[in-house]
Structures are given as C-alpha cells and as structure tokens.
Design a protein around this motif. Structure first.
Motif, PDB file in Angstrom:
ATOM      1  N   GLY A 132      45.891 -42.363  69.853  1.00 34.93           N
ATOM      2  CA  GLY A 132      46.421 -43.690  70.151  1.00 34.93           C
ATOM      3  C   GLY A 132      45.635 -44.401  71.230  1.00 34.93           C
ATOM      4  N   SER A 133      44.906 -43.646  72.059  1.00 38.24           N
ATOM      5  CA  SER A 133      43.998 -44.224  73.040  1.00 38.24           C
ATOM      6  C   SER A 133      42.809 -43.293  73.205  1.00 38.24           C
ATOM      7  N   VAL A 134      41.675 -43.848  73.621  1.00 36.22           N
ATOM      8  CA  VAL A 134      40.435 -43.097  73.774  1.00 36.22           C
ATOM      9  C   VAL A 134      39.879 -43.374  75.163  1.00 36.22           C
ATOM     10  N   TYR A 135      39.418 -42.307  75.832  1.00 38.35           N
ATOM     11  CA  TYR A 135      38.850 -42.442  77.171  1.00 38.35           C
ATOM     12  C   TYR A 135      37.329 -42.517  77.062  1.00 38.35           C
ATOM     13  N   PHE A 136      36.741 -43.591  77.592  1.00 37.63           N
ATOM     14  CA  PHE A 136      35.296 -43.766  77.607  1.00 37.63           C
ATOM     15  C   PHE A 136      34.791 -43.317  78.973  1.00 37.63           C
ATOM     16  N   ASP A 138      31.922 -42.490  80.465  1.00 38.71           N
ATOM     17  CA  ASP A 138      30.809 -43.078  81.220  1.00 38.71           C
ATOM     18  C   ASP A 138      31.176 -44.439  81.803  1.00 38.71           C
ATOM     19  N   LEU A 139      32.221 -45.069  81.246  1.00 40.97           N
ATOM     20  CA  LEU A 139      32.687 -46.359  81.757  1.00 40.97           C
ATOM     21  C   LEU A 139      33.917 -46.211  82.637  1.00 40.97           C
ATOM     22  N   GLY A 140      34.568 -45.017  82.576  1.00 44.82           N
ATOM     23  CA  GLY A 140      35.801 -44.800  83.336  1.00 44.82           C
ATOM     24  C   GLY A 140      36.932 -45.673  82.853  1.00 44.82           C
ATOM     25  N   VAL A 141      37.016 -45.906  81.514  1.00 44.57           N
ATOM     26  CA  VAL A 141      37.991 -46.837  80.952  1.00 44.57           C
ATOM     27  C   VAL A 141      38.745 -46.171  79.812  1.00 44.57           C
ATOM     28  N   GLU A 142      40.063 -46.389  79.775  1.00 44.47           N
ATOM     29  CA  GLU A 142      40.885 -45.979  78.632  1.00 44.47           C
ATOM     30  C   GLU A 142      41.174 -47.208  77.780  1.00 44.47           C
ATOM     31  N   MET A 143      41.031 -47.061  76.458  1.00 47.41           N
ATOM     32  CA  MET A 143      41.321 -48.170  75.548  1.00 47.41           C
ATOM     33  C   MET A 143      42.295 -47.708  74.486  1.00 47.41           C
ATOM     34  N   THR A 144      43.289 -48.533  74.209  1.00 42.96           N
ATOM     35  CA  THR A 144      44.252 -48.230  73.157  1.00 42.96           C
ATOM     36  C   THR A 144      43.644 -48.552  71.791  1.00 42.96           C
ATOM     37  N   GLN A 145      44.298 -48.083  70.732  1.00 38.67           N
ATOM     38  CA  GLN A 145      43.811 -48.385  69.387  1.00 38.67           C
ATOM     39  C   GLN A 145      43.744 -49.886  69.153  1.00 38.67           C
ATOM     40  N   GLY A 146      44.734 -50.623  69.669  1.00 36.90           N
ATOM     41  CA  GLY A 146      44.724 -52.069  69.495  1.00 36.90           C
ATOM     42  C   GLY A 146      43.511 -52.704  70.147  1.00 36.90           C
ATOM     43  N   GLN A 201      25.158 -54.486  72.337  1.00 40.44           N
ATOM     44  CA  GLN A 201      26.440 -54.880  71.746  1.00 40.44           C
ATOM     45  C   GLN A 201      27.572 -53.918  72.086  1.00 40.44           C
ATOM     46  N   VAL A 202      27.237 -52.636  72.381  1.00 38.69           N
ATOM     47  CA  VAL A 202      28.249 -51.607  72.610  1.00 38.69           C
ATOM     48  C   VAL A 202      28.014 -51.009  73.996  1.00 38.69           C
ATOM     49  N   ALA A 203      28.973 -51.195  74.894  1.00 42.05           N
ATOM     50  CA  ALA A 203      28.782 -50.818  76.306  1.00 42.05           C
ATOM     51  C   ALA A 203      28.540 -49.327  76.487  1.00 42.05           C
ATOM     52  N   PHE A 204      29.153 -48.482  75.659  1.00 39.22           N
ATOM     53  CA  PHE A 204      29.041 -47.037  75.865  1.00 39.22           C
ATOM     54  C   PHE A 204      27.847 -46.426  75.131  1.00 39.22           C
ATOM     55  N   TRP A 205      27.077 -47.245  74.395  1.00 37.83           N
ATOM     56  CA  TRP A 205      26.020 -46.703  73.536  1.00 37.83           C
ATOM     57  C   TRP A 205      24.857 -46.149  74.359  1.00 37.83           C
ATOM     58  N   THR A 206      24.499 -44.895  74.098  1.00 40.97           N
ATOM     59  CA  THR A 206      23.346 -44.254  74.732  1.00 40.97           C
ATOM     60  C   THR A 206      22.597 -43.477  73.658  1.00 40.97           C
ATOM     61  N   GLN A 207      21.385 -43.031  73.989  1.00 42.85           N
ATOM     62  CA  GLN A 207      20.629 -42.266  72.995  1.00 42.85           C
ATOM     63  C   GLN A 207      21.286 -40.908  72.743  1.00 42.85           C
ATOM     64  N   GLN A 208      21.691 -40.215  73.794  1.00 46.97           N
ATOM     65  CA  GLN A 208      22.402 -38.950  73.655  1.00 46.97           C
ATOM     66  C   GLN A 208      23.900 -39.235  73.730  1.00 46.97           C
ATOM     67  N   GLN A 209      24.623 -38.930  72.674  1.00 46.46           N
ATOM     68  CA  GLN A 209      26.044 -39.282  72.622  1.00 46.46           C
ATOM     69  C   GLN A 209      26.916 -38.031  72.497  1.00 46.46           C
ATOM     70  N   LYS A 210      28.123 -38.157  73.058  1.00 49.43           N
ATOM     71  CA  LYS A 210      29.059 -37.035  73.070  1.00 49.43           C
ATOM     72  C   LYS A 210      30.463 -37.542  72.752  1.00 49.43           C
ATOM     73  N   GLY A 226      31.585 -40.194  75.531  1.00 49.71           N
ATOM     74  CA  GLY A 226      30.736 -40.234  76.712  1.00 49.71           C
ATOM     75  C   GLY A 226      30.459 -38.849  77.268  1.00 49.71           C
ATOM     76  N   GLN A 227      29.434 -38.749  78.105  1.00 51.20           N
ATOM     77  CA  GLN A 227      29.050 -37.464  78.679  1.00 51.20           C
ATOM     78  C   GLN A 227      30.065 -36.960  79.705  1.00 51.20           C
ATOM     79  N   LYS A 228      30.730 -37.874  80.410  1.00 53.71           N
ATOM     80  CA  LYS A 228      31.710 -37.475  81.426  1.00 53.71           C
ATOM     81  C   LYS A 228      33.062 -37.200  80.784  1.00 53.71           C
TER      82      LYS A 228
END
Length: 381
Positions: A132-136, A138-146, A201-210, A226-228
């Motif tokens: 229902g929510s995902v933690y990003f 590398d950005l230190g941000v939680e986002m809901t599905q909405g 276009q995508v704030a969390f986008w990096t070459q190495q992704q997790k 994210g790596q963190k």
C-alpha cells in the motif's frame, strides 16, 4: 560437408534462439570465430544473389574483427545445442532445490512482470505488485499507492516508451536476487543494472538499482526502492485486498493463445516437424540483433539443415525454456507490421551454453502479430 553448413551461425542459431551478444565483450579468439562466421554467412548470401544481405554480414564481420583475413577462413561445423546437452558439454540451468532458490526464481519473474508493465504503461499491473506504500530509501520518502499512481501516470504521459523491451532498459544478465535480514518478514533484494537513463524524469533512477520484496498475506510485494534500507521501525501500509489487476482478469486478451503458439512451435521443432514449426513464423521475420531478416522459406531451410546433425532424444521443451518465465504484453514497436495488435513475449531459457557458444543469451524477446488467423512471430531480439 552438409549442404547448408556454409550458412553457419544464422541458419543454425535461428532455430534455437541463440542470438549474438555484444561482440566487444568476447575474448579475441572468440571474436575471430564470430567474425569468420559472419563472413561465411555473407558469402552464402552472395552465392544466392542476395548482395545486400551479403554486404551487411561481411561488413559486420570486419566490424567484429578488423584484422580478419577471408583467405584463412576454414569451413567447420558448429555444435548443436542438443548435441552439447546430450554429451554433457553444456550446463543445464540449475533447477531450484530449496525453497529459497525457488523463491529467487519466482521473484525474478515478478520483477520482469513489473518491468514489462512499466514499458506497457500499465499502472494497474504495477500497483498490483506493490504494498500500500513504498519507501524510497535514497530519497528518504514514503509514497502511498495513490501518490505512486499519480507519479506514474504523469511520467507515462510525457515519456515515449515505444518499442522498448525489458532487455533495452536493463542488463538482464545482471539481475540477482538475495535474502535480506530485517524486521519486514521474509525479504529479498532484487538488484539489477540499468542500461537506459531516466534520471531526469524519475528521481530515484540510478544505474545500479535495488528493490525489496517481502511476503505479505501470502503475496510477494514490493515495499522498498533504493540502496538504503527503510528505517527499522517503518512498515508499509497494507496493499488493497482486491487489486486492480484481479478486477480486469489476468487471462483477458490473447496472451494464453500466444504462449501456446510459442510452446507448440518449440514442440514441433523438437519433433523435427519442419512444416509445423515454420507455420508459427510470419512470411518475413526480422532478426533484430543481427539487423537482417529471414523469410519463412529460409527458416524452413534453417530447420532442415539444423536437423541433419541434431539428435533431440531425451530433450524436452522444459529443458530449453522456462515456461513459467513467459510474460506477454502489448507492443507498438512495429505499427506498420500488422493492421491488428502486436504483442511482445519475453522468455528465459533454461540452458546455459555461454561457456561453449558465444552467441547464447538467457532472455529472449519474440514479437507476435496475427496473420491469416494465427499468431505468428514476425521479429526476434
């Protein structure tokens, strides 16, 4: 010397999906072998009067090995995949022996579904694989599905993904899955290297992704990007009980029919039934990695030549491809191909012949369109 041996790489490898990998990664002796093979294919096309194809293959031969000397090329047979299997010279991809190994294979499949849904701009299917929510991290941000849905729809409306396949965006050979210790229950990290750059276009986008997925009420769901890692005291919001993907029905559309067509083609090939196997190919098939095309008749000749030295005794379709890894999504990469719909089928092979054959890849893409009432392959990557 078999009558079709001079077609060498192309005519042997089309039949089993052995596609050329990027040649610069090969050792020098293997690059020389690959270059010689390309040159011989071009020579055969020249003998048939198809000068354009002949030039393309010979040019590629010198791209691969600028020092190639055609006068020193010797004709030779390439071993068939079936022969290597039966002789024990090829390694079968490991069959999962433990629950952990089986889970890792399952999560690879789910990640490929997530990527394919992303490239198809299918927001609903992506959300169905998330908590229902995902933690990003590398950005230190939680986002809901909405919130994620809003962000995805905004990205899709402003970004052209036409023609992209999972193998275009990611180096699929870098895909790994490993267990992670944490307070979120049984958890695995999915790691992969990106080939394309969407960082603007995508704030969390990096070459190495997790990506982290865990068991949640009987389902494997994405909860971290994210790596963190997320904070130890953080837990995602629960996913909706009734998902959007379930509401529309996972079997809607021609996907089951297309999957059946690929497996039927493979069965016919292993039975050495040339006419039936070739029936699942369009009048002309684009070989994307080789920047060329083959007619259905050429494919039939390919099969005939390949069968002369092939013994498929004891080899089944399940030895060749992992049917559970098949994922099918709508595509618009070739709008002029068919007046109807086209679909991309991605599948993972079970065999690992990369130590013996430098053309082997583990993930393969097949493009299907309906022709004369039958779903047929018209392009292969």
């Amino acid at each position: 010397m078999k009558k079709l041996v001079p077609l060498l790489v192309l005519l042997a490898l089309v039949a089993t999906g052995l596609w050329a990998q990027f040649y610069t990664t090969l050792p020098r002796d293997e690059r020389r072998t690959l270059a010689e093979a390309y040159y011989l294919v071009g020579q055969q096309y020249e003998q048939k009067g198809e000068n354009l194809k002949a030039r393309d293959f010979k040019d590629m031969a010198f791209n691969i090995d600028p020092g190639l000397d055609p006068a020193n090329i010797q004709l030779r047979d390439l071993p068939s995949a079936a022969a290597l299997i039966l002789e024990g010279k090829a390694r079968l991809a490991a069959v999962p022996r433990t629950r952990a190994e089986a889970t890792q294979e399952l999560l690879k499949s789910k990640f490929l579904r997530l990527v394919s849904a992303f490239l198809s701009k299918d927001t609903a299917s992506m959300l169905d694989l998330m908590e229902g929510s995902v933690y990003f991290g590398d950005l230190g941000v939680e986002m809901t599905q909405g919130q994620i849905e809003t962000q995805l729809n905004s990205f899709f409306s402003s970004t052209d993904l036409t023609g992209l396949a999972p193998s275009s965006v990611y180096d699929l050979n870098s895909l790994t899955v490993s267990p992670v210790t944490g307070p979120w229950g049984e958890t695995y990290a999915i790691q992969i290297r990106a080939k394309m750059d969407f960082s603007r276009q995508v704030a969390f986008w990096t070459q190495q992704q997790k990506y982290l997925m865990h068991q949640s009420r009987g389902r494997w769901l994405l909860f971290s990007v994210g790596q963190k890692l997320p904070p130890a005291n953080w837990n995602p919001k629960p996913a909706p009980r009734t998902t959007r993907a379930e509401a529309v029905g996972p079997e809607a559309g021609p996907q089951p029919e297309i999957k059946a067509a690929l497996l039927a083609c493979l069965d016919a090939f292993l039975d050495k039934d040339v006419d039936t196997a070739a029936r699942y190919f369009a009048d002309e098939v684009q070989i994307i990695r080789l920047n060329t095309s083959l007619t259905r008749q050429e494919i039939s000749e390919t099969f005939m030549g390949y069968f002369e030295g092939a013994d498929f005794t004891g080899v089944s379709g399940s030895d060749v491809v992992d049917a559970d890894s098949i994922f099918i999504s709508p595509s618009d990469r070739y709008p002029a191909q068919s007046p109807g719909e086209e679909y991309l089928l991605t599948v993972k092979t079970r065999l690992d012949l990369s130590d013996t054959i430098p053309f082997w890849t583990r993930f393969q893409d097949y493009y299907f369109a309906r022709e004369m009432g039958t779903w047929r392959v018209f392009a292969i990557f």
